[in-house]
Design a protein around this motif. Structure first.
Motif, PDB file in Angstrom:
ATOM      1  N   UNK A 164     -12.181  -6.169   4.696  1.00 11.12           N
ATOM      2  CA  UNK A 164     -13.312  -5.273   4.955  1.00 11.12           C
ATOM      3  C   UNK A 164     -13.059  -3.884   4.358  1.00 11.12           C
ATOM      4  N   UNK A 165     -11.854  -3.372   4.536  1.00 10.39           N
ATOM      5  CA  UNK A 165     -11.504  -2.054   3.994  1.00 10.39           C
ATOM      6  C   UNK A 165     -11.540  -2.072   2.466  1.00 10.39           C
ATOM      7  N   UNK A 166     -11.039  -3.146   1.854  1.00 10.40           N
ATOM      8  CA  UNK A 166     -11.050  -3.270   0.395  1.00 10.40           C
ATOM      9  C   UNK A 166     -12.475  -3.328  -0.127  1.00 10.40           C
ATOM     10  N   UNK A 196      -5.483   0.138   6.789  1.00  8.94           N
ATOM     11  CA  UNK A 196      -5.831   1.194   5.845  1.00  8.94           C
ATOM     12  C   UNK A 196      -5.554   0.745   4.406  1.00  8.94           C
ATOM     13  N   UNK A 197      -6.527   0.999   3.521  1.00  8.51           N
ATOM     14  CA  UNK A 197      -6.399   0.654   2.110  1.00  8.51           C
ATOM     15  C   UNK A 197      -6.624   1.914   1.285  1.00  8.51           C
ATOM     16  N   UNK A 198      -5.663   2.241   0.419  1.00  7.64           N
ATOM     17  CA  UNK A 198      -5.803   3.356  -0.525  1.00  7.64           C
ATOM     18  C   UNK A 198      -5.862   2.748  -1.921  1.00  7.64           C
ATOM     19  N   UNK A 232      -2.012  -3.303  -9.356  1.00  4.35           N
ATOM     20  CA  UNK A 232      -0.730  -3.407  -8.677  1.00  4.35           C
ATOM     21  C   UNK A 232      -0.953  -3.175  -7.179  1.00  4.35           C
ATOM     22  N   UNK A 233      -0.450  -4.109  -6.379  1.00  2.43           N
ATOM     23  CA  UNK A 233      -0.657  -4.065  -4.929  1.00  2.43           C
ATOM     24  C   UNK A 233       0.674  -3.814  -4.244  1.00  2.43           C
ATOM     25  N   UNK A 234       0.648  -2.848  -3.332  1.00  3.26           N
ATOM     26  CA  UNK A 234       1.869  -2.484  -2.605  1.00  3.26           C
ATOM     27  C   UNK A 234       1.537  -2.483  -1.111  1.00  3.26           C
ATOM     28  N   UNK A 235       2.348  -3.205  -0.344  1.00  4.46           N
ATOM     29  CA  UNK A 235       2.165  -3.261   1.107  1.00  4.46           C
ATOM     30  C   UNK A 235       3.315  -2.516   1.766  1.00  4.46           C
ATOM     31  N   UNK A 236       2.979  -1.688   2.747  1.00  2.10           N
ATOM     32  CA  UNK A 236       3.984  -0.893   3.441  1.00  2.10           C
ATOM     33  C   UNK A 236       4.369  -1.604   4.743  1.00  2.10           C
ATOM     34  N   UNK A 237       5.627  -1.994   4.857  1.00  3.08           N
ATOM     35  CA  UNK A 237       6.223  -2.598   6.054  1.00  3.08           C
ATOM     36  C   UNK A 237       5.688  -3.971   6.433  1.00  3.08           C
ATOM     37  N   UNK A 238       5.131  -4.718   5.501  1.00  4.15           N
ATOM     38  CA  UNK A 238       4.751  -6.106   5.756  1.00  4.15           C
ATOM     39  C   UNK A 238       4.564  -6.841   4.441  1.00  4.15           C
ATOM     40  N   UNK A 271      -3.114  -0.271  -5.539  1.00  2.44           N
ATOM     41  CA  UNK A 271      -3.626  -0.495  -4.192  1.00  2.44           C
ATOM     42  C   UNK A 271      -2.460  -0.384  -3.220  1.00  2.44           C
ATOM     43  N   UNK A 272      -2.656   0.395  -2.164  1.00  2.00           N
ATOM     44  CA  UNK A 272      -1.638   0.537  -1.127  1.00  2.00           C
ATOM     45  C   UNK A 272      -2.237   0.061   0.198  1.00  2.00           C
ATOM     46  N   UNK A 273      -1.575  -0.915   0.830  1.00  2.00           N
ATOM     47  CA  UNK A 273      -2.038  -1.467   2.112  1.00  2.00           C
ATOM     48  C   UNK A 273      -1.104  -0.989   3.210  1.00  2.00           C
ATOM     49  N   UNK A 274      -1.695  -0.568   4.320  1.00  2.00           N
ATOM     50  CA  UNK A 274      -0.892  -0.010   5.407  1.00  2.00           C
ATOM     51  C   UNK A 274      -1.577  -0.291   6.742  1.00  2.00           C
TER      52      UNK A 274
END
Length: 99
Positions: free
Chosen positions: A76-78, A53-55, A4-10, A39-42
């Motif tokens: 790259x972060x992933x 940033x990738x968590x 599950x992928x979640x993007x913060x503010x985009x 996965x959280x993208x920020x």
């Protein structure tokens, strides 16, 4: 295994979602009991170029593995985070076998 992928503010484009799914599917070969991956993208608010940033939270029976990486691009972060998770999963698998 559910990713599950979640993007913060985009909004995430399809290419990035496909890349993340493809890269994280490879984790199955290191540890086959993965329940799910979050996965959280920020983007960090800084003038630094490395602000993506990738968590990644990997849920496995009895434990959760969390890796946070920051880089110039989400890809790259992933990739860096997935490499770290591979090592953690191998270590966890060896620890479980020892018991």
């Amino acid at each position: 295994m559910k990713v599950s992928i979640q993007a913060v503010n985009f909004n995430v484009d399809r290419k990035l979602v496909d890349f993340i799914n493809e890269r994280l599917e490879k984790l199955q070969q290191f540890y086959d009991k993965i329940v799910g991956i979050d996965v959280s993208l920020r983007t960090e608010n800084s003038s630094d170029k490395e602000n993506k940033s990738v968590d990644i939270l990997v849920r496995i029976p009895g434990d959760d593995l969390i890796v946070k990486k920051t880089a110039k691009s989400f890809e790259e972060a992933t990739d860096t985070a997935a490499g770290a998770l591979e090592r953690l999963l191998v270590k966890h698998k060896e620890k479980v076998k020892a018991h």
